[in-house]
Design an enzyme around this catalytic site. Structure first.
Site, short mmCIF file in Angstrom:
data_model
loop_
_atom_site.label_atom_id
_atom_site.label_comp_id
_atom_site.label_asym_id
_atom_site.label_seq_id
_atom_site.Cartn_x
_atom_site.Cartn_y
_atom_site.Cartn_z
CB CYS A 192 -4.52 -1.92 3.99
SG CYS A 192 -3.68 -2.24 5.57
CD GLU A 230 -2.53 1.08 2.79
OE1 GLU A 230 -3.47 1.88 2.96
OE2 GLU A 230 -2.21 0.21 3.62
CE LYS A 269 -7.15 1.49 3.49
NZ LYS A 269 -5.90 1.76 4.25
#
Length: 542
Positions: free
Chosen positions: A149, A46, A113
């Site tokens: 994540c 990430e 994200k």
């Protein structure tokens, strides 16, 4: 017919803010994965291009230009392999924590994200807008799902990918370590793989970033949620996996590695934290006060394991209250570790300070002022060596001491990095035993003798504090789990002891604000995790 893709997972140690350097690492790794490992796809952590966490670097006006230049370099310099890489990027005036898929000069797709963590050490909502669309791209007629994540810890993004009919989920991470977390990750990833009905490839970054430690531990789970590959912790690695998009089978060419135990994982986290803090910040080495006590003994062992003998210097600074045992044990530790060891008495400078302060102290009796003055003499010496030699001063206070303020501002707290800042005293002893199980570097007498600051005759820590077994259990409840004083007493602890400990924690926030950073190894470290006001009218009790 089967459709097997060969995927490389790049578990890299990157440098926050070094966008050109990180981009070069991505390019080098991609070429190696393509040419030496025969991979058709490579996954990176990430925010790999910026490093994680970039914090307020994300607010710099030139961020957009720098990331655009990095992406252009990836598109121009890498071909014949698909890159799955993380970076921050603006879209329609908002900044997103982005994942991009790049192939042969083209940015195939981007995914923003969706789940932005805003707890413990995370504050992503300060910087990023949340995405709301699933990330999917096609590869040879198969749909590949994308996640970043925190997305894999929640059901909604996984359900989106399941509804899209993906055959594989790629999850890129910058997941910091705390004790016990690796096993929890595996359970969470496995649960969502079962829910989605497809394998998950999980790649995590590795390295120290200020107080955060990223432990790696990249892994793969199959569609049934079984872990089929487990990578290394606390070191860089490049792993290859063969994934059958038709059957969901995942085969690794490297053997899985065992999950390290508590003491091993914490010790290795500390080693990595010291190594990266010293090297990434350009220090020539480290210097610390070696007192003959358990805290400095573990600290110096960690430093040598992190940096090597040539980069570590230890200084014993005795005073009239320093025992011969302490002097002998410190010398033995230095000899066992093979490091430079010097002895500088603080007696002359202490006497000079006392002479200068004679009029100010007239008519008063000795108290902790004189004890603190000893510690501050030592701090001055270590900082002078630091300035002259370009060494970082390692402080040696543990979490138990930091919690209750059993330390001296501008004395034993003087320095740049506190190795044991998040390590309770009882765990310090366990780390000493663990390190000695590898090779004997800490004299057994250091481990078994009662701890003492040796700032007055026959002083013991337990003259001022509860036994560390009791103290650490109270601190765990109050600091780690947010129990009230009343709730801790209900657990069977003495009321007067609990109230005293809780009060000490509360009134010493001002000290902790001035303490050096140190590696975080628990879920509630002082600093980024636990943020309490210094000035407060909050009363003890409920």
């Amino acid at each position: 017919m089967s459709k097997v893709i060969r995927v490389a997972m790049a578990q890299l140690n990157l440098l926050v803010g070094d966008i050109p350097g990180n981009t070069e690492r991505v390019i080098e790794t991609a070429i190696k994965a393509r040419d030496e490992l025969g991979a058709g796809m490579v996954l990176y952590p990430e925010l790999a291009l910026s490093g994680y966490p970039p914090e307020d670097l994300l607010l710099r006006p030139s961020l957009e230009l720098r990331i655009d230049q990095a992406l252009a370099a990836l598109k121009q310099q890498v071909s014949g392999i698909t890159l799955v890489v993380g970076y921050p990027r603006y879209r329609n005036g908002a900044l997103y924590n982005m994942l991009g898929v790049i192939r042969d000069g083209a940015l195939i797709t981007e995914y923003a994200k969706q789940c932005l963590p805003n707890y413990q050490v995370f504050d992503e909502k300060r910087y990023f807008a949340a995405g709301n669309e699933p990330g999917v791209f096609e590869l040879d007629g198969h749909k590949i799902g994308l996640s970043v994540c925190e997305d894999i810890w929640h059901s909604a993004p996984v359900e989106q990918l399941k509804a899209a009919g993906v055959s594989l989920i790629l999850n890129i991470n910058a997941s910091p370590f705390h004790a016990g977390k690796p096993a929890v990750r595996t359970e969470v990833i496995g649960r969502h793989a079962r829910s989605a009905g497809c394998p998950v490839l999980y790649v995590n970054q590795v390295g120290g970033q200020d107080e955060l430690i990223f432990d790696g531990g990249s892994q793969a789970v199959d569609a049934e949620g079984n872990q089929v590959f487990a990578g290394a912790f606390f070191e860089e690695a490049l792993y290859t996996l063969n994934v059958d998009l038709e059957t969901g089978r995942v085969d690794a060419e490297q053997p899985s590695l065992p999950l390290p135990g508590l003491e091993e994982s914490v010790y290795n986290a500390l080693v990595l934290g010291v190594r990266d803090y010293v090297r990434k910040n350009g220090f020539k080495g480290v210097v610390l006060g070696l007192s003959g006590g358990i805290d400095s003994a573990v600290t110096v062992a960690v430093a040598v394991d992190a940096l090597g003998t040539a980069a570590v210097e230890a200084v014993m600074m005795p005073f009239r209250y320093t025992s011969n045992i302490s002097i002998e044990d410190a010398a033995e530790e230095a000899q066992l570790l093979g490091i430079r060891h010097s002895v500088i008495s603080i007696e002359p400078m202490y006497e000079s300070f006392m002479a200068a302060l004679a009029d100010e102290f007239a008519g008063t009796s000795m108290d902790t002022t004189e004890e603190n003055l000893q510690a501050r003499c030592r701090g001055v010496l270590l900082m002078a060596i630091s300035n002259k030699k370009g060494y970082l001063v390692l402080t040696t206070g543990n979490k138990s001491e930091m919690a209750v303020g059993y330390s001296t501002l501008y004395g034993d707290m003087a320095g740049g990095f506190d190795v044991l800042k998040d390590v309770p005293k009882t765990l310090v002893y366990r780390l000493a035993e663990y390190r000695n199980s590898i090779s004997p570097v800490i004299p057994q007498r250091v481990i078994t003798r009662p701890p003492s600051a040796e700032l007055r005759p026959d002083q013991k820590d337990q003259d001022s504090l509860p036994d560390y077994d009791v103290l650490d259990r109270i601190l765990e409840l109050y600091v780690e789990r947010d129990y009230s004083a009343r709730a801790i007493i209900a657990e069977g602890f003495d009321e007067s002891v609990v109230n005293r400990v809780v009060r000490l924690v509360d009134i010493n926030e001002y000290k902790r604000r001035q303490a050096p950073v140190g590696p975080r190894i628990t879920e509630r470290g002082f600093g980024r995790d636990r943020r309490y006001p210094i000035t407060s009218g909050w009363k003890l009790g409920e």
